[in-house]
Design a protein around this motif. Structure first.
Motif, PDB file in Angstrom:
ATOM      1  N   ALA A 160      61.750 -75.806 -20.700  1.00  0.00           N
ATOM      2  CA  ALA A 160      61.981 -76.646 -19.516  1.00  0.00           C
ATOM      3  C   ALA A 160      63.427 -77.115 -19.459  1.00  0.00           C
ATOM      4  O   ALA A 160      64.065 -77.060 -18.393  1.00  0.00           O
ATOM      5  CB  ALA A 160      61.033 -77.846 -19.533  1.00  0.00           C
ATOM      6  N   GLU A 161      63.961 -77.564 -20.598  1.00  0.00           N
ATOM      7  CA  GLU A 161      65.351 -78.028 -20.612  1.00  0.00           C
ATOM      8  C   GLU A 161      66.317 -76.888 -20.323  1.00  0.00           C
ATOM      9  O   GLU A 161      67.314 -77.075 -19.618  1.00  0.00           O
ATOM     10  CB  GLU A 161      65.663 -78.705 -21.943  1.00  0.00           C
ATOM     11  CG  GLU A 161      64.971 -80.051 -22.067  1.00  0.00           C
ATOM     12  CD  GLU A 161      65.182 -80.734 -23.410  1.00  0.00           C
ATOM     13  OE1 GLU A 161      65.592 -80.052 -24.388  1.00  0.00           O
ATOM     14  OE2 GLU A 161      64.934 -81.950 -23.480  1.00  0.00           O
ATOM     15  N   SER A 162      66.015 -75.712 -20.837  1.00  0.00           N
ATOM     16  CA  SER A 162      66.854 -74.544 -20.567  1.00  0.00           C
ATOM     17  C   SER A 162      66.841 -74.195 -19.083  1.00  0.00           C
ATOM     18  O   SER A 162      67.886 -73.916 -18.482  1.00  0.00           O
ATOM     19  CB  SER A 162      66.365 -73.360 -21.404  1.00  0.00           C
ATOM     20  OG  SER A 162      67.121 -72.217 -21.132  1.00  0.00           O
ATOM     21  N   TRP A 163      65.664 -74.194 -18.492  1.00  0.00           N
ATOM     22  CA  TRP A 163      65.558 -73.882 -17.065  1.00  0.00           C
ATOM     23  C   TRP A 163      66.300 -74.924 -16.237  1.00  0.00           C
ATOM     24  O   TRP A 163      67.043 -74.582 -15.324  1.00  0.00           O
ATOM     25  CB  TRP A 163      64.089 -73.807 -16.639  1.00  0.00           C
ATOM     26  CG  TRP A 163      63.965 -73.508 -15.175  1.00  0.00           C
ATOM     27  CD1 TRP A 163      64.064 -72.284 -14.581  1.00  0.00           C
ATOM     28  CD2 TRP A 163      63.783 -74.459 -14.127  1.00  0.00           C
ATOM     29  NE1 TRP A 163      63.937 -72.419 -13.210  1.00  0.00           N
ATOM     30  CE2 TRP A 163      63.757 -73.745 -12.906  1.00  0.00           C
ATOM     31  CE3 TRP A 163      63.632 -75.840 -14.096  1.00  0.00           C
ATOM     32  CZ2 TRP A 163      63.595 -74.371 -11.679  1.00  0.00           C
ATOM     33  CZ3 TRP A 163      63.463 -76.456 -12.861  1.00  0.00           C
ATOM     34  CH2 TRP A 163      63.444 -75.729 -11.677  1.00  0.00           C
ATOM     35  N   LEU A 164      66.101 -76.203 -16.539  1.00  0.00           N
ATOM     36  CA  LEU A 164      66.790 -77.261 -15.796  1.00  0.00           C
ATOM     37  C   LEU A 164      68.301 -77.082 -15.888  1.00  0.00           C
ATOM     38  O   LEU A 164      69.022 -77.275 -14.902  1.00  0.00           O
ATOM     39  CB  LEU A 164      66.380 -78.639 -16.317  1.00  0.00           C
ATOM     40  CG  LEU A 164      64.967 -79.076 -15.946  1.00  0.00           C
ATOM     41  CD1 LEU A 164      64.564 -80.296 -16.764  1.00  0.00           C
ATOM     42  CD2 LEU A 164      64.855 -79.350 -14.458  1.00  0.00           C
ATOM     43  N   SER A 165      68.782 -76.712 -17.044  1.00  0.00           N
ATOM     44  CA  SER A 165      70.215 -76.457 -17.227  1.00  0.00           C
ATOM     45  C   SER A 165      70.665 -75.276 -16.390  1.00  0.00           C
ATOM     46  O   SER A 165      71.716 -75.327 -15.740  1.00  0.00           O
ATOM     47  CB  SER A 165      70.498 -76.163 -18.689  1.00  0.00           C
ATOM     48  OG  SER A 165      71.288 -77.117 -19.262  1.00  0.00           O
ATOM     49  N   SER A 166      69.885 -74.220 -16.389  1.00  0.00           N
ATOM     50  CA  SER A 166      70.278 -72.991 -15.676  1.00  0.00           C
ATOM     51  C   SER A 166      70.344 -73.183 -14.165  1.00  0.00           C
ATOM     52  O   SER A 166      71.075 -72.462 -13.500  1.00  0.00           O
ATOM     53  CB  SER A 166      69.321 -71.854 -16.019  1.00  0.00           C
ATOM     54  OG  SER A 166      68.079 -72.006 -15.357  1.00  0.00           O
ATOM     55  N   VAL A 167      69.613 -74.137 -13.635  1.00  0.00           N
ATOM     56  CA  VAL A 167      69.639 -74.381 -12.181  1.00  0.00           C
ATOM     57  C   VAL A 167      70.468 -75.608 -11.823  1.00  0.00           C
ATOM     58  O   VAL A 167      70.451 -76.073 -10.681  1.00  0.00           O
ATOM     59  CB  VAL A 167      68.225 -74.467 -11.581  1.00  0.00           C
ATOM     60  CG1 VAL A 167      67.488 -73.144 -11.736  1.00  0.00           C
ATOM     61  CG2 VAL A 167      67.416 -75.615 -12.175  1.00  0.00           C
ATOM     62  N   GLY A 168      71.157 -76.170 -12.819  1.00  0.00           N
ATOM     63  CA  GLY A 168      72.053 -77.268 -12.561  1.00  0.00           C
ATOM     64  C   GLY A 168      71.400 -78.622 -12.385  1.00  0.00           C
ATOM     65  O   GLY A 168      71.980 -79.533 -11.787  1.00  0.00           O
ATOM     66  N   LEU A 169      70.208 -78.797 -12.894  1.00  0.00           N
ATOM     67  CA  LEU A 169      69.495 -80.058 -12.726  1.00  0.00           C
ATOM     68  C   LEU A 169      69.382 -80.884 -14.001  1.00  0.00           C
ATOM     69  O   LEU A 169      68.799 -81.960 -13.984  1.00  0.00           O
ATOM     70  CB  LEU A 169      68.078 -79.810 -12.190  1.00  0.00           C
ATOM     71  CG  LEU A 169      68.004 -79.207 -10.798  1.00  0.00           C
ATOM     72  CD1 LEU A 169      66.564 -78.869 -10.453  1.00  0.00           C
ATOM     73  CD2 LEU A 169      68.590 -80.163  -9.777  1.00  0.00           C
ATOM     74  N   ALA A 170      69.928 -80.392 -15.104  1.00  0.00           N
ATOM     75  CA  ALA A 170      69.730 -81.046 -16.394  1.00  0.00           C
ATOM     76  C   ALA A 170      70.147 -82.504 -16.388  1.00  0.00           C
ATOM     77  O   ALA A 170      69.482 -83.348 -16.971  1.00  0.00           O
ATOM     78  CB  ALA A 170      70.471 -80.284 -17.495  1.00  0.00           C
ATOM     79  N   GLY A 171      71.227 -82.845 -15.733  1.00  0.00           N
ATOM     80  CA  GLY A 171      71.690 -84.235 -15.738  1.00  0.00           C
ATOM     81  C   GLY A 171      70.988 -85.127 -14.733  1.00  0.00           C
ATOM     82  O   GLY A 171      71.215 -86.328 -14.690  1.00  0.00           O
ATOM     83  N   GLN A 172      70.106 -84.558 -13.937  1.00  0.00           N
ATOM     84  CA  GLN A 172      69.464 -85.332 -12.867  1.00  0.00           C
ATOM     85  C   GLN A 172      68.058 -85.778 -13.193  1.00  0.00           C
ATOM     86  O   GLN A 172      67.479 -86.565 -12.443  1.00  0.00           O
ATOM     87  CB  GLN A 172      69.445 -84.486 -11.588  1.00  0.00           C
ATOM     88  CG  GLN A 172      70.842 -84.141 -11.114  1.00  0.00           C
ATOM     89  CD  GLN A 172      70.800 -83.277  -9.886  1.00  0.00           C
ATOM     90  OE1 GLN A 172      69.909 -83.411  -9.050  1.00  0.00           O
ATOM     91  NE2 GLN A 172      71.758 -82.383  -9.751  1.00  0.00           N
TER      92      GLN A 172
END
Length: 60
Positions: free
Chosen positions: A47-59
């Protein structure tokens, strides 16, 4: 798996430690964690990898 009971962002390890503090080792919650820890960690990592890949990790 990365949110505290108060809604704060915490690491997976912090959250698992917090849950373990509340339940004795023989409790079914602790036993379930023991048996599923690798799967849980894998799900959080994906999940964290996917969020990072779509630019949402910091949100989130």
């Amino acid at each position: 798996m990365t949110t505290s009971p108060d809604g704060e962002r915490v690491s997976f390890d912090e959250r698992m430690a917090e849950v373990r503090e509340r339940y004795p080792t023989e409790h079914y919650v602790s036993r379930a964690l023991d048996r599923s820890m690798a799967d849980r960690r894998g799900a959080v990592d994906r999940a964290e990898s996917w969020l990072s890949s779509v630019g949402l990790a910091g949100q989130v």
